[in-house]
Design a protein around this motif. Structure first.
Motif, short mmCIF file in Angstrom:
data_model
loop_
_atom_site.label_atom_id
_atom_site.label_comp_id
_atom_site.label_asym_id
_atom_site.label_seq_id
_atom_site.Cartn_x
_atom_site.Cartn_y
_atom_site.Cartn_z
N SER A 10 0.85 -1.17 0.00
CA SER A 10 0.00 0.00 0.00
C SER A 10 0.90 1.23 0.00
O SER A 10 1.38 1.67 1.03
CB SER A 10 -0.91 -0.06 1.24
N SER A 342 1.27 6.25 9.64
CA SER A 342 0.41 5.90 10.77
C SER A 342 -1.01 5.60 10.30
O SER A 342 -1.65 4.66 10.77
CB SER A 342 0.42 7.07 11.77
N GLY A 343 -1.48 6.38 9.34
CA GLY A 343 -2.80 6.15 8.76
C GLY A 343 -2.87 4.80 8.07
O GLY A 343 -3.82 4.03 8.24
N ARG A 344 -1.83 4.49 7.29
CA ARG A 344 -1.82 3.21 6.58
C ARG A 344 -1.74 2.03 7.55
O ARG A 344 -2.23 0.95 7.26
CB ARG A 344 -0.65 3.15 5.60
N GLU A 346 -3.24 2.05 10.30
CA GLU A 346 -4.50 2.15 11.03
C GLU A 346 -4.28 2.31 12.52
O GLU A 346 -4.96 1.71 13.35
CB GLU A 346 -5.39 0.95 10.71
N GLU A 347 -3.27 3.12 12.88
CA GLU A 347 -3.05 3.44 14.29
C GLU A 347 -4.11 4.43 14.74
O GLU A 347 -4.70 5.15 13.94
CB GLU A 347 -1.66 4.07 14.48
#
Ligand code: ADP
Ligand code: MG
Length: 588
Positions: A10, A342-344, A346-347
């Motif tokens: 991703s 961090s978004g990828r 899913e934090e």
């Protein structure tokens, strides 16, 4: 080591399974091309990896191998005068990244393996040496002696060492450890980038990092070992300030990191820097400079690596006992990369989507600055100053990156949109900015530049502070409502702003202003204030003072060449003469 397999790609994030032998922060080689990545999260046998190179063309099923080592930089002669990307691969030009020149993957060597260096031994056979002791030196450039130091974890007796000319990867010394084992040392060390280098101790910074920028040195000084943030909206002059510091600050080594900003700015650096001569050495400033370029078109994940690569190279030269200045433009792009990863992953997002660990990352980074006693038996001192640009969206400094930065740095140079719009450059706001080193620096300036330095500075600043409320009155009831003394004050603050604070980075002379010249200039403006007050007291009109011919000379002081700064003293004499004439003229 056993290899795992990719199950998901991703963007810069790759997830691989079968990685149970690996741990967080291991460097991994991804797919056929051995792209370099770093494990940032482990769950069971699943590793989440940020890949520092383009991930196009790789996909599920491709192999991932952990090296078992943390992300490291290769340190040794051949860093200065060169440009590297975020993971320290040499760049001949910024075209490399997109062209065919730069190979992807782990096979690229960081330091030149062909070039031969003259190693001059300083340690002798029989010496007991420990981590940080200097074994010998290499003239890396005409201005920098590169110390070859004992790497971490090694101590023992020197059993072989001699002067020799050879490449970085050939042996220069052999050390016999306590257990009898012999280790061959060459000129290369590998340091993990996420770990601060060990030091003996931190000491308080006590000398200024002189930048030649009037508003900075006089009003918001930075020290050798100090930390500064430059937040400001787009176009307010962050990059120009960083470039000015890289060009003129009196550091022995400069490490300039272009992080996530436009490539043409690094091209400017490449065009300009080699032409500029360092006043202290008479040589091109590139001879003491390392460039790291991770521009906006390069992989996002490598922004973080570029910041760490930069600070680790900086620590390395600091450990040699040098004063080093590192600039990072812009730390916001690094923070945005953290947010994206961090978004990828899913934090759980924190403030404005940034990860909750943003503040601690930023703090850990700036903590690596400072004036220190380095490891090594000679107790040498080194200093590392860090200056970070911050790009708050819309210039709103209440956002998380600016706030977490301001909590840790000691200096705040606040760039204003309004000032840059009016073309007042550098657009550093003199009412909101601060330097927590000021008291300490006052002592230094008063002792080494001029005993009146801090007195002048304080007086000028209090006038500038008063200006605001006077202008408020002018807005409400007009200038004529002010007393002539107050009108004079406004004339003086205008002069302070235009003739002193404004400094043109692109003017041959004005681009750099020595501390002596700074003091002469500011005391001349204050002299004019005192003399003009005397004139007012003796019946000269404020209108006449505004028109005095000497003011033209005051406004041109900044263009007086450093070799001729005594001319500024003459202006002070002329001020007195001219005021005397006005007073006489009025009484006749
Ligand atoms: P930022 O990095 O904040 O987006 P820049 O550093 O690129 O802004 O500055 C934008 C423009 O402002 C520059 O191209 C230049 O024209 C002008 N500028 C900034 N600082 C100065 C300065 N000290 N002297 C002259 N011009 C300046
Ligand atoms: Mg910029």
């Amino acid at each position: 080591m056993k290899s795992g397999r990719i199950i998901k790609v991703s963007g810069p994030l790759v997830v691989a399974e079968g990685m149970e032998d690996a741990s967080v922060y291991d460097v991994v080689e991804v797919a056929e091309d051995k792209l370099i990545g770093e494990i940032i999260e482990m769950r069971g046998d699943r590793a989440s990896i940020q890949v520092y190179e383009e991930t196009t063309g790789i996909g599920p099923g491709d192999k991932v191998v952990s090296t078992g080592y943390p992300l490291s930089v290769e340190l040794g002669p051949g860093l200065l005068e060169h440009m590297f990307d975020g993971i320290q691969r040499p760049l001949q030009s910024l075209q490399d990244q997109v062209g065919d020149f730069l190979e992807r993957g782990a096979s690229v060597k960081n330091l030149d393996r062909e070039k031969k260096w003259k190693f001059k031994a300083l340690a002798q056979v029989g010496d007991e040496v420990n981590e940080g002791d200097v074994l010998g030196v290499v003239d890396e450039t005409s201005v920098v002696k590169h110390k070859i130091m004992v790497p971490a974890g090694i101590s023992g007796k020197v059993v072989r060492i001699r002067d020799i000319e050879q490449t970085v990867d050939q042996t220069v010394a052999v050390i016999e450890k306590e257990n009898g084992e012999e280790v061959e040392l060459n000129m290369i060390q590998r340091w993990p980038v996420r770990q601060a280098r060990r030091i003996k101790k931190k000491i308080d910074p006590n000398t200024p990092l002189v930048t030649g920028q009037r508003i900075i040195d006089t009003f918001f000084p930075i020290t050798k070992g100090g930390t500064a943030a430059i937040p400001g909206p787009f176009g307010s002059g962050k990059t120009v300030v960083q470039h000015q510091l890289a060009k003129w600050a009196d550091a022995q080594i400069v490490v300039y990191v272009g992080c996530g900003e436009r490539g043409n700015e690094m091209t400017d650096v490449l065009m300009e820097f080699p032409e500029l001569i360092d006043a202290n050495t008479g040589e091109s400033i590139m001879k003491r400079t390392v460039l790291i370029a991770n521009t906006s078109n390069m992989p996002v994940a490598a922004r973080e690596a570029s910041i760490y690569t930069g600070i680790t190279i900086s620590e390395y030269y600091r450990d040699m006992g040098y004063s080093v200045a590192m600039m990072a433009d812009s730390t916001s792009r690094w923070a945005e990369a953290l947010r994206e990863m961090s978004g990828r992953l899913e934090e759980m997002p924190g403030d404005e989507g940034y990860p909750a660990y943003l503040a601690s990352r930023v703090a850990d980074f700036y903590e690596r600055a400072g004036r220190v006693v380095c490891l090594g038996n000679d107790n040498r001192e080194g200093a590392l100053s860090v200056i970070g640009a911050v790009s708050p969206p819309g210039g709103d400094i209440s956002e998380p990156v600016t706030q977490s930065t301001l909590r840790i740095v000691k200096i705040f140079w606040k760039l204003d949109y309004d000032l840059s719009y009016k073309r007042h450059f550098p657009a550093i706001n003199w009412l909101d900015s601060y330097s927590l080193y000021q008291d300490k620096m006052d002592e230094y300036f008063d002792k080494y530049v001029d005993e009146e330095f801090s007195k002048n500075r304080i007086r000028a600043m209090s006038l500038l502070q008063e200006e605001n409320s006077l202008q408020e009155i002018v807005r409400l009831v007009g200038r004529d409502a002010l007393s002539e003394q107050d009108q004079l004050k406004l004339e003086i603050t205008k002069s302070l702003r235009e003739d002193y604070l404004q400094q043109n980075a692109f003017h041959d002379v004005d681009t750099y202003c020595s501390l002596k010249k700074q003091n002469k200039m500011i005391s001349t403006i204050l002299k004019f204030y005192d003399e003009a007050s005397r004139a007012l007291d003796n019946g000269v009109y404020i209108g006449e003072i505004e028109e005095m011919p000497i003011r033209e000379k005051i406004s041109r002081m900044k263009y007086i060449h450093e070799d001729d700064i005594d001319e500024i003293d003459k202006i002070q004499d002329e001020i007195m003469e001219e005021v005397d004439q006005y007073i006489k003229g009025g009484k006749q």
